[in-house]
Design an enzyme around this catalytic site. Sequence first.
Site, PDB file in Angstrom:
ATOM      1  N   VAL A   1       2.174  -9.116 -11.114  1.00 16.33           N
ATOM      2  CA  VAL A   1       2.997  -7.891 -11.034  1.00 16.33           C
ATOM      3  C   VAL A   1       2.177  -7.273 -10.027  1.00 16.33           C
ATOM      4  O   VAL A   1       1.051  -7.490  -9.781  1.00 16.33           O
ATOM      5  CB  VAL A   1       2.945  -7.370 -12.456  1.00 16.33           C
ATOM      6  CG1 VAL A   1       3.542  -8.162 -13.561  1.00 16.33           C
ATOM      7  CG2 VAL A   1       1.500  -7.131 -12.940  1.00 16.33           C
TER       8      VAL A   1
ATOM      9  N   CYS B   1      -1.501  -5.203   0.947  1.00 13.55           N
ATOM     10  CA  CYS B   1      -2.793  -5.698   0.513  1.00 13.55           C
ATOM     11  C   CYS B   1      -4.050  -4.818   1.293  1.00 13.55           C
ATOM     12  O   CYS B   1      -4.859  -4.378   0.536  1.00 13.55           O
ATOM     13  CB  CYS B   1      -2.985  -7.178   0.815  1.00 13.55           C
ATOM     14  SG  CYS B   1      -2.523  -8.191  -0.561  1.00 13.55           S
TER      15      CYS B   1
HETATM   16  C1  UDX Z   1      -2.856 -10.315   4.114  1.00 13.84           C
HETATM   17  C2  UDX Z   1      -3.741 -11.526   4.206  1.00 13.84           C
HETATM   18  O1  UDX Z   1      -3.815 -12.185   5.498  1.00 13.84           O
HETATM   19  C3  UDX Z   1      -3.514 -12.549   3.087  1.00 13.84           C
HETATM   20  O2  UDX Z   1      -4.542 -13.656   3.263  1.00 13.84           O
HETATM   21  C4  UDX Z   1      -3.624 -11.820   1.631  1.00 13.84           C
HETATM   22  O3  UDX Z   1      -3.178 -12.648   0.648  1.00 13.84           O
HETATM   23  C5  UDX Z   1      -2.677 -10.533   1.797  1.00 13.84           C
HETATM   24  O4  UDX Z   1      -3.005  -9.620   2.893  1.00 13.84           O
HETATM   25  P1  UDX Z   1      -0.331  -9.895   4.869  1.00 13.84           P
HETATM   26  O5  UDX Z   1      -0.462  -8.464   4.488  1.00 13.84           O
HETATM   27  O6  UDX Z   1       0.855 -10.719   4.318  1.00 13.84           O
HETATM   28  O7  UDX Z   1      -1.575 -10.568   4.392  1.00 13.84           O
HETATM   29  O8  UDX Z   1      -0.279 -10.115   6.393  1.00 13.84           O
HETATM   30  P2  UDX Z   1      -1.478 -10.184   7.568  1.00 13.84           P
HETATM   31  O9  UDX Z   1      -0.860 -11.197   8.590  1.00 13.84           O
HETATM   32  O10 UDX Z   1      -2.677 -10.199   7.077  1.00 13.84           O
HETATM   33  O11 UDX Z   1      -1.228  -8.881   8.484  1.00 13.84           O
HETATM   34  C6  UDX Z   1      -1.620  -7.549   7.963  1.00 13.84           C
HETATM   35  C7  UDX Z   1      -1.210  -6.516   8.934  1.00 13.84           C
HETATM   36  O12 UDX Z   1      -2.253  -6.539   9.828  1.00 13.84           O
HETATM   37  C8  UDX Z   1       0.045  -6.495   9.616  1.00 13.84           C
HETATM   38  O13 UDX Z   1       0.730  -5.269   9.792  1.00 13.84           O
HETATM   39  C9  UDX Z   1      -0.068  -7.149  11.075  1.00 13.84           C
HETATM   40  O14 UDX Z   1       0.886  -7.008  11.997  1.00 13.84           O
HETATM   41  C10 UDX Z   1      -1.503  -6.576  11.168  1.00 13.84           C
HETATM   42  N1  UDX Z   1      -2.272  -7.232  12.229  1.00 13.84           N
HETATM   43  C11 UDX Z   1      -2.661  -8.701  11.972  1.00 13.84           C
HETATM   44  C12 UDX Z   1      -2.499  -6.861  13.598  1.00 13.84           C
HETATM   45  O15 UDX Z   1      -2.009  -5.583  13.671  1.00 13.84           O
HETATM   46  N2  UDX Z   1      -3.362  -7.469  14.417  1.00 13.84           N
HETATM   47  C13 UDX Z   1      -3.790  -8.938  14.248  1.00 13.84           C
HETATM   48  O16 UDX Z   1      -4.391  -9.513  15.000  1.00 13.84           O
HETATM   49  C14 UDX Z   1      -3.456  -9.323  12.747  1.00 13.84           C
HETATM   50  P1  ADP Z   2       3.797  -8.588  -5.112  1.00 16.52           P
HETATM   51  O1  ADP Z   2       3.778  -8.417  -3.508  1.00 16.52           O
HETATM   52  O2  ADP Z   2       2.271  -8.576  -5.715  1.00 16.52           O
HETATM   53  O3  ADP Z   2       4.370  -9.990  -5.478  1.00 16.52           O
HETATM   54  P2  ADP Z   2       6.024  -7.048  -5.916  1.00 16.52           P
HETATM   55  O4  ADP Z   2       6.276  -5.744  -6.029  1.00 16.52           O
HETATM   56  O5  ADP Z   2       6.759  -7.944  -4.969  1.00 16.52           O
HETATM   57  O6  ADP Z   2       4.439  -7.562  -5.499  1.00 16.52           O
HETATM   58  O7  ADP Z   2       6.321  -7.800  -7.381  1.00 16.52           O
HETATM   59  C1  ADP Z   2       5.870  -7.620  -8.498  1.00 16.52           C
HETATM   60  C2  ADP Z   2       6.809  -7.910  -9.561  1.00 16.52           C
HETATM   61  O8  ADP Z   2       6.240  -7.733 -10.771  1.00 16.52           O
HETATM   62  C3  ADP Z   2       8.236  -6.743  -9.691  1.00 16.52           C
HETATM   63  O9  ADP Z   2       9.120  -7.541  -9.243  1.00 16.52           O
HETATM   64  C4  ADP Z   2       8.012  -6.072 -10.944  1.00 16.52           C
HETATM   65  O10 ADP Z   2       9.407  -5.844 -11.677  1.00 16.52           O
HETATM   66  C5  ADP Z   2       7.417  -7.122 -11.811  1.00 16.52           C
HETATM   67  N1  ADP Z   2       6.763  -6.688 -13.047  1.00 16.52           N
HETATM   68  C6  ADP Z   2       5.694  -5.414 -13.038  1.00 16.52           C
HETATM   69  N2  ADP Z   2       5.474  -5.358 -14.413  1.00 16.52           N
HETATM   70  C7  ADP Z   2       6.119  -6.446 -15.034  1.00 16.52           C
HETATM   71  C8  ADP Z   2       6.039  -6.757 -16.570  1.00 16.52           C
HETATM   72  N3  ADP Z   2       5.335  -6.110 -17.377  1.00 16.52           N
HETATM   73  N4  ADP Z   2       6.921  -7.573 -16.799  1.00 16.52           N
HETATM   74  C9  ADP Z   2       7.602  -8.471 -15.994  1.00 16.52           C
HETATM   75  N5  ADP Z   2       7.808  -8.118 -14.784  1.00 16.52           N
HETATM   76  C10 ADP Z   2       6.978  -7.244 -14.378  1.00 16.52           C
END
Ligand code: UDX
Ligand code: ADP
Length: 464
Positions: A91, A277
């Site tokens: 979640v 993240c």
């Molecule tokens: C990140 C981590 O990479 C992943 O391992 C973790 O599980 C979740 O967070 P994500 O957020 O999906 O993944 O994308 P990522 O490819 O890491 O890019 C994050 C941001 O950094 C993006 O906005 C991307 O455009 C930016 N970025 C990345 C740059 O600006 N320059 C780079 O060289 C790399």
């Molecule tokens: P992530 O990127 O971490 O997957 P999202 O926001 O895309 O985050 O997904 C999280 C999901 O978890 C949402 O679709 C939300 O509706 C669901 N969620 C949150 N709390 C509960 C709960 N108590 N039971 C079931 N689903 C839930």
Amino acid sequence: MKIKNICCIGAGYVGGPTMAVIAQKCPHIKVTVVDVNAARIAAWNDDDLDKLPVFEPGLDKVVEEARGRNLFFSTYVDQAIDEADMIFISVNTPTKTYGKGKGMAADLKYIELCARQIASVSKTNKIVVEKSTLPVRTASAIKNILDHTGNGVEFQILSNPEFLAEGTAIEDLLAPDRVLIGGDMSDKGKQAIQALVDIYANWVPQERILTTNVWSSELSKLTANAFLAQRVSSINSLSVLCEKTGADVNEVAKAIGMDSRIGSKFLKSSVGFGGSCFQKDILNLVYIAKTYGLNEVADYWEQVIIMNDYQKNRFSNNIVSTLYNTVSGKKITFLGWAFKKDTNDTRESAAIQVADNLLNEQAHIAVYDPKVVEERMYADLDYLNTRSEEENRNLLKVKADPYEACKDSHAVAVLTEWDAFKAYDWQRIYDNMLKPAFVFDGRGILDTQKLEDIGFVCYSIGKG
Ligand code: UDX
Ligand code: ADP
């Protein structure tokens, strides 16, 4: 212990793709993904695979293969918990927007609700796996809630952080650099760890599956994201120096990246990192450090966020100053709204902050993004609460065609590095813009020499 039945709570960007791949690779295990959001579950069940709620290259094929065979999407949360031997919690854990730790700590209310629901429904022993990114020591909080149900059911808690990056989720899940599993070092804890190792071992080589104690696993996830974001902020901090001195940040990145100790990845200078993240996890790290009175540690990591905010604001300030210090009433076109290419996710996207800044300067914005829907863009702006919903809809228009979006605008700003943008007919775009026509490339993806030959005035991040 052989797992036959998995339940995953949360059908989002992490839960959906991760469970689809587990189901594809483990046809002998029934995988049920549940969510309280009925519309989201309906979209996961849609026969039209273009309607899946998450856009990820290759995801449609995996879902097509496993769905209805051993992969199910459902809103019956209690039933799925009851039937499962192993429960993944995926979640959302947004940054707190209220109370203690506001703006920094992770909001664990959804996690706690899940734990309470698991506690009240379970009649048999279960392994509970934390998949969401969580602050260190969350596992012990979950364990506390689960161990006080009083109905004699035993729970083992594992931490199994997700390292997939959006846009490459399927590749990352199929061939991960490593899988990390943290658990209790007791005999029962080790058995639970092994049960999860056995699942991944269906397609991941054993030497890539690491097992640690729970806290190392939880902290590793925050650390990995902090290091990655730090690299982006480090190169972005130099992009402005490059612009002042006449250096080219791409050349600098290439030169330092060839040093094998530094490595070439994550050195692309940009308008700023986004995604669900990086910011959240660093804020979390900062909050944890502060809680322990480690102010120097907190300040060190907070600087990564400060640099990222600076980069986003610098980009919009540059647009305003280049357009003769006023964008009031001028049309500016955004190519891209997603936080990176190949995803429809917009969480913390740089485009949102840049748009907000320009709207404060009374600009008119037209946006084209190949995958982000109009409602999402307006929801992102409304969430900021800077202006009324009506004003947002009046000042920002979403276009389904990129050429239409660029027509009659003073400037085009590239906010997402979608590959398609490079192949556009830029002469046609130029011909239909007001002159002088400006391009602000926030991702350094366009050939500025070519654009200047057409007649554009170009700014590319980190180029002097
Ligand atoms: C990140 C981590 O990479 C992943 O391992 C973790 O599980 C979740 O967070 P994500 O957020 O999906 O993944 O994308 P990522 O490819 O890491 O890019 C994050 C941001 O950094 C993006 O906005 C991307 O455009 C930016 N970025 C990345 C740059 O600006 N320059 C780079 O060289 C790399
Ligand atoms: P992530 O990127 O971490 O997957 P999202 O926001 O895309 O985050 O997904 C999280 C999901 O978890 C949402 O679709 C939300 O509706 C669901 N969620 C949150 N709390 C509960 C709960 N108590 N039971 C079931 N689903 C839930």
